[in-house]
Write an enzyme that holds these catalytic residues in place. Structure first.
Site, mmCIF file in Angstrom:
data_model
loop_
_atom_site.group_PDB
_atom_site.id
_atom_site.type_symbol
_atom_site.label_atom_id
_atom_site.label_comp_id
_atom_site.label_asym_id
_atom_site.label_seq_id
_atom_site.Cartn_x
_atom_site.Cartn_y
_atom_site.Cartn_z
ATOM 1 C CB CYS A 30 -0.960 -0.025 1.173
ATOM 2 S SG CYS A 30 -2.109 -1.424 1.054
ATOM 3 C CG HIS A 78 -0.809 4.314 5.545
ATOM 4 N ND1 HIS A 78 -1.031 4.042 4.216
ATOM 5 C CD2 HIS A 78 -0.957 3.129 6.211
ATOM 6 C CE1 HIS A 78 -1.287 2.740 4.069
ATOM 7 N NE2 HIS A 78 -1.256 2.169 5.262
ATOM 8 C CG HIS A 89 -6.352 0.974 2.455
ATOM 9 N ND1 HIS A 89 -5.545 1.544 1.490
ATOM 10 C CD2 HIS A 89 -5.509 0.260 3.264
ATOM 11 C CE1 HIS A 89 -4.294 1.195 1.704
ATOM 12 N NE2 HIS A 89 -4.255 0.410 2.770
#
Length: 415
Positions: A165, A303, A339
């Site tokens: 990610c 994040h 996400h």
């Protein structure tokens, strides 16, 4: 100071974000309003779950048959790259197609296509004669980047950057490096996610106890909140056009910002558990490469995914690095869009980039009861907030198997 021929700037942004935004202006309006892009998805074998889905003009740059032959990630990539090129005003009279690079960040690729084919042959008693001949070109890792080059006739290098990610940030870093090395003159860089097509990704997060659940899907993604219970999986894409400053200015391009610092490192500890001290090291290294101190940063986009320990580890890192920085503001875009995996870092940067023009930090939403261990000074919650100063943005993206990335973008000051 670095010469203009080595300074890398953003001159175009193309995106497709959960909730229906398909332009930067639409996306900025969405995040400033704190309007969730999360709905629900009925997933094979999994039932109904919160998810972030995109709605964009899929046939703007290629025909429906080409989208069907390719992949969802490729479809997202072609649209976003086309928009990034159009936005930057590049028509390849100033640049060459063979001097243009395409670098796409992916968390994974091929899972969706493989699951679909296994399901397909299950309808025929698992007779592999019914397995599509398109499978191999669909599942090679360079597929989405390659689909972009085929659509636009780009003959320079293309490849995908696999960095979990952190992949979106990693692709931007790759583009910067290739431009500075003189390997290319234009770089199309970004990240893509087709993860909402995979029941296995949903099932794996659920098995880890990390798949978000909520009766109201718009409230399922809630980083830093005491009641957070996991990740909302989203699809999406975002591509930036990168150029060297001297060339961009010579052709009169609009410049969104300059990439002035970046860093990547590894936790070297665990498959899934993040580690705040290494994240802090990554942030410090990016600051050092940018020639900046923590006090020079105006906005940190986190994040944080909505997992219990993950959010806490990042908050510890930020609190340690930015201790005493009273003018700093901190926000989180995943609370709004979920996400988007490989696209997360670049979509989140795009969400915040217009702060250089409007001076606002978009809010973190669904923060009803702040976890005391995530109580960062300057955390923007509920409503957009005017920034004390809007000159620098620091963007964090971290990923599984212990990979960390930090990117710093600065508003370009006219000479």
């Amino acid at each position: 100071m670095m010469p203009d021929s080595q300074r890398i700037v953003i001159t175009g942004v193309g995106l497709a974000a959960p909730g229906g935004a398909s332009t930067l202006a639409e996306f900025r309006a969405q995040v400033l309003a704190g309007r969730s892009g999360i709905s629900t998805l009925e997933m094979r074998y999994m039932g109904v779950h919160p998810a972030g889905l995109c709605d964009f003009p899929e046939t703007k740059y290629r025909k429906k048959r080409d989208n069907k032959r390719g992949t969802r990630a490729g479809c997202l990539g072609v649209y976003c790259a086309g928009e990034a090129l159009a936005e930057s005003g590049i028509d390849f009279t100033q640049y060459r197609l063979d001097r243009t690079g395409v670098y796409m960040g992916l968390t994974e690729h091929g899972t969706v296509e493989t699951e679909n084919e296994v399901y397909n042959i299950s309808q025929y008693n698992y007779n592999v004669d019914y397995w599509t001949h398109h499978h191999n070109p669909r599942t090679v890792l360079n597929n989405p980047a390659g689909e972009i080059t085929m659509t636009f006739g780009i003959t320079g290098p293309h490849y995908s950057v696999g960095a979990a990610c952190a992949a979106g940030n990693a692709a931007l870093i790759q583009g910067c490096q290739m431009l500075r090395l003189g390997e290319v003159d234009v770089a199309l860089c970004g990240g893509l996610s087709e993860c909402t097509g995979s029941f296995g990704i949903f099932a794996s997060f659920r098995a880890q106890g990390a798949l978000a659940e909520h009766a109201d899907p718009t409230k399922a993604s809630r980083p830093f909140d005491q009641a957070r219970n996991g990740i909302v999986i989203s699809e999406g894409g975002c591509v930036f056009t990168l150029e060297r400053l001297d060339k961009a200015q010579a052709r009169g391009a609009k410049i969104y910002g300059e990439i002035v610092g970046y860093a990547m490192n590894s936790d070297a500890r665990d498959f899934v558990l993040p580690y705040g001290p290494r994240q802090a090291e990554c942030i410090r290294l990016a600051l050092d490469r940018a020639g900046m101190t923590p006090a020079d940063i105006d906005l940190v986009n986190t994040h944080a995914t909505g997992t219990k320990q993950g959010d806490i580890e990042e908050c510890r890192a930020i609190a340690e690095v930015f201790a005493g920085c009273e003018n700093l503001r901190v926000n989180n875009t995943k609370s709004i869009i979920g996400h988007a995996m490989g696209a997360a870092g670049v979509l989140e940067l795009a969400a915040n980039l217009p702060a250089f023009e409007d001076g606002l930090a978009h809010p973190t939403i669904n923060l009803d009861e702040l976890d005391p261990e995530c109580a960062l000074p300057g955390l923007v919650s509920g409503e957009a907030q005017k920034l004390p100063r809007a000159e620098t943005i620091l963007n964090n993206s971290f990923g599984m198997v212990g990979i960390n990335s930090t990117l710093i973008v600065k508003r370009l000051v006219a000479k």
